[in-house]
Structure formats: structure tokens, C-alpha cells
Enzyme design. Structure first.
Site, short mmCIF file in Angstrom:
data_model
loop_
_atom_site.label_atom_id
_atom_site.label_comp_id
_atom_site.label_asym_id
_atom_site.label_seq_id
_atom_site.Cartn_x
_atom_site.Cartn_y
_atom_site.Cartn_z
N HIS A 63 0.82 -1.21 0.00
CA HIS A 63 0.00 0.00 0.00
C HIS A 63 0.86 1.26 0.00
O HIS A 63 1.97 1.29 0.54
CB HIS A 63 -0.90 0.03 1.24
CG HIS A 63 -2.12 -0.82 1.12
ND1 HIS A 63 -3.05 -0.67 0.11
CD2 HIS A 63 -2.59 -1.83 1.90
CE1 HIS A 63 -4.03 -1.55 0.26
NE2 HIS A 63 -3.77 -2.27 1.35
N CYS A 72 0.06 2.65 -4.62
CA CYS A 72 -0.68 3.85 -5.01
C CYS A 72 0.11 5.11 -4.63
O CYS A 72 0.93 5.09 -3.71
CB CYS A 72 -2.04 3.87 -4.32
SG CYS A 72 -3.17 2.60 -4.95
#
Length: 317
Positions: free
Chosen positions: A89, A141
Site C-alpha cells: 500500500h 498507489c
């Protein structure tokens, strides 16, 4: 004369048994490990792998990741090739830089939520001995710009080939590799029991000296962390800073989960056995994601002009 070394730190975070669970990140770095040894001449003893699978010998906490990277850079000599692959992440946090309070800065999310920010990667690159190279792949991301002040070669300010192609829908099997800032703030608040929206307060309370430099230094001190010109940092990011990278989990027994960007790089390398430049790898990965219906995800390249045309991981032509 001491032979040059090829060293790597590979980090895969799947966040098992949490609401943030991903599925392909550990697969990504294990596939890259084989590629490094079989194609690029890395020795197994010079590759350190950190994953959060049950029974892992070295968990990918913020402190462990920074320690592994610091140790690798500390061993580096002129001519050495250094590589860092992160799959997990990412997030964005409010900027702490003087005069840029409306900006957001990029960070990766280790398994313990001890964020590693663009400032930490800039400081790491600034420590590199002259004549080394440091290539970073971040399949997460908001990964564009993860090395602070690195020059954009392919990204939101550049036009590559047919950037205005109509975007297709993201496949149902895709999951965004992001944890929103508010979710990270809530997670840390539950541990500190401090009533504040200042994420730096929570990180310093939880991790002390192991917290990111972004939260240890004031805004004017952060301004003094400059890029070296030219420097050895090379960032291949899975997407632009305002975009998501996809974690793919095929809905069939034969399917194996993977990060879309990591998988695209693996496929680009398999289809092109000859040496490729850093720029070629990113452009080809962009094209591959478009073909797969992931046109909303635009991989980027940040590095010096010279390193844009240099061979990926210094492979001989």
C-alpha cells in the site's frame, strides 16, 4: 581491486487478516528475486527479502525496511548496483515543507503503519557514494515522486506516445493498493489514544526515532534536504502521485495474484531479453497495462537525464 556488487532489498506487504489485505505483493517480490538472480547477476546472499507472511523471519516494519536499505547503502562502493522493490500500500500525507502546506507528499505503508516518506528516500539517495546506482520500483498507489526532488522523465507533465487514448474500465479483479490518510490516522489514533489530527504526533509517539524524518524535522529543516545534482536515484513508480496501482487477484483456481505494475515489468523483461533503458521499461509497462484494461494507471520514471537512457539495472547491451 574489489569487484562491484549487486545488492537488493525486496519488500512485499500483503497485510494478512486485516481489512487492508492484498494478495499479490509477496508474489511480486519473489518473482523479482528470481529475475534478479537469473537475468541480472545478483547473488542470493546479496538479496534481502522482507515479507509479512506468517512465520516471516524479518517483518517489513518501517524500522526494518529503513535499516535494511541503510545497511545496503552503507556497504556500497563506486560501481555497485543497488535495487529496492516495494509492493504494498501507498498513501499521501499533508506536506510539512515550508510554503507548501496545501501539497500532499507520498509515502509507502509498512506492515506496522510506520510510514516511509519521499523525504526518507531522498536522504537515502543523498548518502550514495559517487559512481553507484540506486533503482527503486514502487508498486503502490500514489508512488509518483517517491524520491523527493527527483526529476520527472515520464509522468503527469510529460506526454508519452498516445496518452489521450480512451481509458477502459478497470478489471473487476483489481484492488487499489492504497490506504487513505484518514484511515491511517484512525489506525494510529487507536494505538496512541491521543486526540489530534496531526499524524506526526501519532507516529512520533508510536515509533520515536524510527519515525520518518518528515515528522522529526521542522519545515525549514526539511527544506535543507536537497537533491544532489546529478544524483544516482532512479524511481520507477507504478502510477502517478494522484493515481492508484492495482493488486490483481484472478478469480480462478489457476490464477496467481500479482501487482499489475510488477507483473508488467516482469513481462516486459521476458519479452525483451536484450538490455532495455529505464525509459523503455516504463514506456513498455505503460503500454502493457493499457492492453490489460488498466489505462487509468500510468507508470512514471523519475531520474536524471543520463539515467533515463541508462540500461535498467546496468545490464550490458
Amino acid at each position: 581491486m574489489e569487484a562491484t556488487k549487486r545488492m537488493a532489498v525486496l519488500v512485499g506487504c500483503n497485510y494478512p487478516n486485516t481489512k487492508y489485505e492484498l494478495h499479490g505483493c509477496i508474489n511480486d517480490v519473489m518473482a523479482m528475486r528470481e529475475t534478479l538472480m537469473n537475468r541480472f547477476g545478483f547473488e542470493e546472499s546479496n538479496i534481502q527479502v522482507l515479507t509479512d507472511e506468517p512465520g516471516s523471519l524479518l517483518m517489513p516494519t518501517g524500522a526494518n525496511i529503513k535499516c535494511s536499505l541503510g545497511r545496503m547503502v552503507g556497504k556500497a562502493k563506486s560501481g555497485d548496483v543497488l535495487f529496492f522493490h516495494y509492493s504494498g500500500h501507498g498513501t499521501r500525507v499533508p506536506s510539512m515543507k515550508h510554503g507548501n502546506f496545501s501539497r500532499q507528499d507520498e509515502a509507502i505503508v509498512p506492515c506496522d503503519f510506520n510510514l516511509i516518506t519521499d523525504i526518507d528516500f531522498r536522504r537515502l539517495v543523498n548518502r550514495l557514494p559517487k559512481g553507484t546506482s540506486f533503482t527503486m520500483i514502487s508498486d503502490s498507489c500514489h508512488s509518483g515522486g517517491l524520491i523527493d526532488k527527483e526529476k520527472e522523465q515520464i509522468g503527469p507533465s510529460t506526454i508519452i506516445n498516445d496518452e489521450k487514448l480512451q481509458l477502459r474500465c478497470t478489471p473487476d479483479a483489481a484492488k487499489a493498493k492504497t490506504i487513505p490518510f484518514q484511515s491511517i490516522l484512525q489506525h494510529l489514533s487507536l494505538h496512541t489514544n491521543i486526540n489530534t489530527t496531526d499524524i506526526g504526533t501519532h507516529l512520533l509517539e508510536s515509533f520515536g526515532a524510527d519515525a520518518s524524518l518528515k515528522f522529526q524535522l521542522d519545515s525549514r529543516e526539511l527544506d535543507t534536504i536537497d537533491s544532489l545534482k546529478p544524483d544516482a536515484g532512479i524511481l520507477l513508480s507504478g502510477c502517478q502521485a494522484n493515481e492508484s496501482s492495482a493488486d490483481m487477484n484472478p478469480d480462478n483456481a489457476a490464477g496467481k495474484a500479482y501487482g499489475a505494475f510488477s507483473n508488467a515489468i516482469e513481462n516486459v523483461l521476458k519479452e525483451n531479453p536484450a538490455a532495455l533503458s529505464n525509459k523503455q521499461v516504463v514506456v513498455m509497462a505503460r503500454g502493457m497495462l493499457k492492453k490489460q484494461g488498466l489505462g487509468q494507471q500510468h507508470p512514471c520514471l523519475y531520474c536524471s537525464d543520463e539515467n533515463a537512457e541508462a540500461m535498467f539495472l546496468c545490464q550490458n547491451p
